[in-house]
Design a protein around this motif. Structure first.
Motif, short mmCIF file in Angstrom:
data_model
loop_
_atom_site.label_atom_id
_atom_site.label_comp_id
_atom_site.label_asym_id
_atom_site.label_seq_id
_atom_site.Cartn_x
_atom_site.Cartn_y
_atom_site.Cartn_z
N LYS A 1 9.97 11.71 -13.60
CA LYS A 1 8.86 11.50 -14.55
C LYS A 1 8.43 12.85 -15.12
O LYS A 1 8.10 12.96 -16.30
CB LYS A 1 7.70 10.68 -13.94
N ARG B 1 10.64 4.61 1.38
CA ARG B 1 10.20 5.59 2.39
C ARG B 1 10.73 5.15 3.75
O ARG B 1 10.41 4.05 4.21
CB ARG B 1 8.67 5.65 2.46
N SER C 1 -2.45 9.09 -4.98
CA SER C 1 -2.52 10.54 -4.86
C SER C 1 -1.94 11.16 -6.11
O SER C 1 -1.02 10.63 -6.73
CB SER C 1 -1.87 10.99 -3.55
N GLY D 1 0.10 2.96 -4.94
CA GLY D 1 0.86 1.91 -4.26
C GLY D 1 0.31 0.55 -4.63
O GLY D 1 -0.83 0.24 -4.31
O1 4AD Z 1 0.89 9.82 -1.67
P1 4AD Z 1 2.29 9.59 -2.16
O2 4AD Z 1 3.39 9.85 -1.21
O3 4AD Z 1 2.45 10.44 -3.49
C1 4AD Z 1 3.57 10.53 -4.25
O4 4AD Z 1 4.57 9.83 -4.12
C2 4AD Z 1 3.42 11.48 -5.40
N1 4AD Z 1 4.73 11.66 -6.05
C3 4AD Z 1 2.41 10.92 -6.36
C4 4AD Z 1 2.09 11.85 -7.47
O5 4AD Z 1 2.24 11.50 -8.62
N2 4AD Z 1 1.61 13.02 -7.14
O6 4AD Z 1 2.40 8.08 -2.66
C5 4AD Z 1 1.57 7.59 -3.68
C6 4AD Z 1 0.90 6.29 -3.25
C7 4AD Z 1 -0.07 6.44 -2.09
O7 4AD Z 1 -1.34 6.81 -2.53
C8 4AD Z 1 -0.07 5.06 -1.49
O8 4AD Z 1 -0.93 4.19 -2.22
C9 4AD Z 1 1.33 4.59 -1.73
O9 4AD Z 1 1.88 5.37 -2.78
N3 4AD Z 1 2.18 4.75 -0.53
C10 4AD Z 1 2.62 3.72 0.21
N4 4AD Z 1 2.45 2.40 0.13
C11 4AD Z 1 3.05 1.63 1.03
N5 4AD Z 1 3.85 2.08 2.02
C12 4AD Z 1 4.08 3.41 2.16
N6 4AD Z 1 4.89 3.85 3.10
C13 4AD Z 1 3.45 4.30 1.22
N7 4AD Z 1 3.46 5.64 1.05
C14 4AD Z 1 2.69 5.88 -0.02
#
Ligand code: 4AD
Length: 447
Positions: free
Chosen positions: A218, A237, A373, A418
């Motif tokens: 992105k 993940r 996030s 998410g």
């Molecule tokens: O916080 P995360 O890991 O952030 C990123 O992936 C960054 N690339 C985002 C960015 O643009 N800076 O993941 C983003 C969101 C989290 O806030 C959460 O809502 C969700 O993804 N999330 C999950 N939802 C379900 N299962 C999991 N294992 C998750 N891990 C993160």
């Protein structure tokens, strides 16, 4: 004439008309010269009556109806009538006097789950009766193992309609703000969020990963002059922890945008975006939220709030405590924290100009748990390379990403949400498996 109609659309205006309905046998009971049949379609129910009085249906037909297996698919043709008084136990306040009935697809006579109504769907009354108890709770694993049945309850029908609205409202708002919807690859040469939670695979002899986020591509969309991009797509993940809010595959709502002056432009946009989503859900999903609330009572969300300058990263426990604190002090369930320490954010996060121990980053919480996030990104090639190395990342696997910044790029930032967490927390459902149609967690790869 024959008129197909959805169970949800049956109302008293149709009194006296002949309608044709397709649904499932929700409940059936024969009684003397009558049979009472409850037909369910997409979580909505209507009572249908068959009577051998006045030869409306034949004796054989009455027997056939009384012997139908629950959950079988049937077509019913009959006249809409309005009985005096309220009809208990069905969603529609009319009845159908059956003229004709066809069984389109037969279900097995016994079911692993009881689907009588919303409040009972978690309770197995047949088993309870056998065991001489008042009720037996159907465990979550039984429900998930039989997910196509479990999904038929009014509550679950509503959950996934709410989920559909969240992505629709997300897309609607961003398109109106001149974002371009993109689709980035899910097969990648290296990890986008760091090594530990990545699924690896063999890509025709070359080591590869499943995308942990659309993060790198992105941003490359910004390098490619799209200005503002968003994506709705799968995120993988390799979580080791078995928790109420972690899945191994979830749906990411991601966006990335040019920043003109300050990274608060991203927070501003996200604030308006989520107000659009929450207002949209409250106005467009009234019936659905009611159905969910009937099975899992919840309080509506309070107004949005913002607090600043936390000193450390948060774990589940402290997030929850903070949620309570914010609720008590600011009376809100939706709030944003920002300026996280450098050490707890990914390598691509922009350090603060005034104090590089902190970052231009933020998390957003609903009911005390993280749903979003985001951050401003490092767009200087040297700093980006340095940060990747400091974070122990194999820079070679990211070389095409890093090279994209060598031909000029606008300052930018973005966020990831998410989808399953938004629905879980908006509806206060308590477990993310309830908001994933076919959840994938560390112990589940089927159905
Ligand atoms: O916080 P995360 O890991 O952030 C990123 O992936 C960054 N690339 C985002 C960015 O643009 N800076 O993941 C983003 C969101 C989290 O806030 C959460 O809502 C969700 O993804 N999330 C999950 N939802 C379900 N299962 C999991 N294992 C998750 N891990 C993160």
């Amino acid at each position: 004439g024959r008129k197909w109609i959805k169970v949800s659309q049956l109302d008293q205006e149709l009194k006296g008309q002949t309608v044709l309905v397709r649904g499932r046998v929700h409940a059936v009971r024969g009684k003397g010269k009558m049979a009472f049949l409850v037909v369910r379609e997409s979580g909505y129910t209507v009572q249908c009556l068959a009577s051998i009085a006045e030869n409306i249906v034949s004796k054989q037909m009455l027997k056939f109806i009384s012997g139908l297996n629950k959950e079988s698919i049937i077509d019913v043709e009959g006249e809409v009538s309005v009985p005096p008084g309220e009809i208990a136990g069905t969603s529609q306040q009319v009845e159908i006097q059956i003229r004709k009935l066809f069984c389109v697809s037969k279900a097995l006579p016994s079911l692993p789950l009881t689907l009588e109504d919303a409040s009972r769907s978690e309770l197995d009354f047949e088993k309870a009766e056998k065991e001489g108890k008042q009720y037996v709770k159907v465990g979550q694993d039984t429900r998930l193992n039989n997910r196509v049945l479990d999904l038929r309850t009014p509550c679950n029908q509503a959950v996934f309609r709410v989920q559909s609205h969240v992505s629709m409202l997300f897309r609607e708002y961003l398109v109106s703000e001149d974002f371009v919807e993109v689709h980035t690859p899910k097969l990648m040469a290296g990890a986008s969020e760091g090594g530990s939670s990545v699924f690896t695979l063999d890509y025709k002899g070359q080591p590869a990963c499943l995308a942990q986020s659309p993060q790198l591509h992105k941003q490359m969309g910004i390098c490619a002059d799209f200005g503002r991009v968003f994506e709705i797509g799968p995120v993988f993940r390799a979580e080791n922890s078995f928790t109420h809010r972690h899945l191994c595959e979830f749906t990411g709502l991601d966006l990335e945008m040019e920043i003109k002056e300050h990274y608060f432009e991203v927070i501003d946009l996200l604030d308006k975006l989520f107000v659009h989503i929450f207002d949209g859900l409250n106005s467009k999903c009234k019936k659905e939220l009611e159905a969910i609330n009937q099975q899992y009572p919840f309080e509506p969300l309070k107004e949005a709030g913002t607090i600043v300058d936390p000193m450390g990263d948060l774990n589940t426990e402290s997030e929850k405590k903070l949620g309570q604190l914010v609720k008590d002090k600011y009376d809100t369930d939706f709030y944003i924290l920002h300026r996280y320490p450098l050490a707890v954010r990914p390598f691509y996060t922009m350090p603060c100009a005034d104090d590089p121990r902190y970052t231009n980053s933020f998390d957003v919480f609903i009911r005390g748990e993280e749903i979003i996030s985001g951050a401003q990104r490092v767009h200087d090639v040297d700093l980006l390379t340095k940060r990747a190395i400091e974070c122990g990342i194999d820079v070679k696997s990211l070389s095409t990403y890093i090279d994209s910044f060598r031909y000029g790029v606008v300052p930018h930032g973005g966020l990831g949400v998410g989808l399953e967490r938004v629905v879980m927390l908006f509806c206060a459902l308590g477990n993310i498996r309830k908001t994933s149609m076919f959840p994938r967690d560390p112990q589940r790869l089927t159905p």
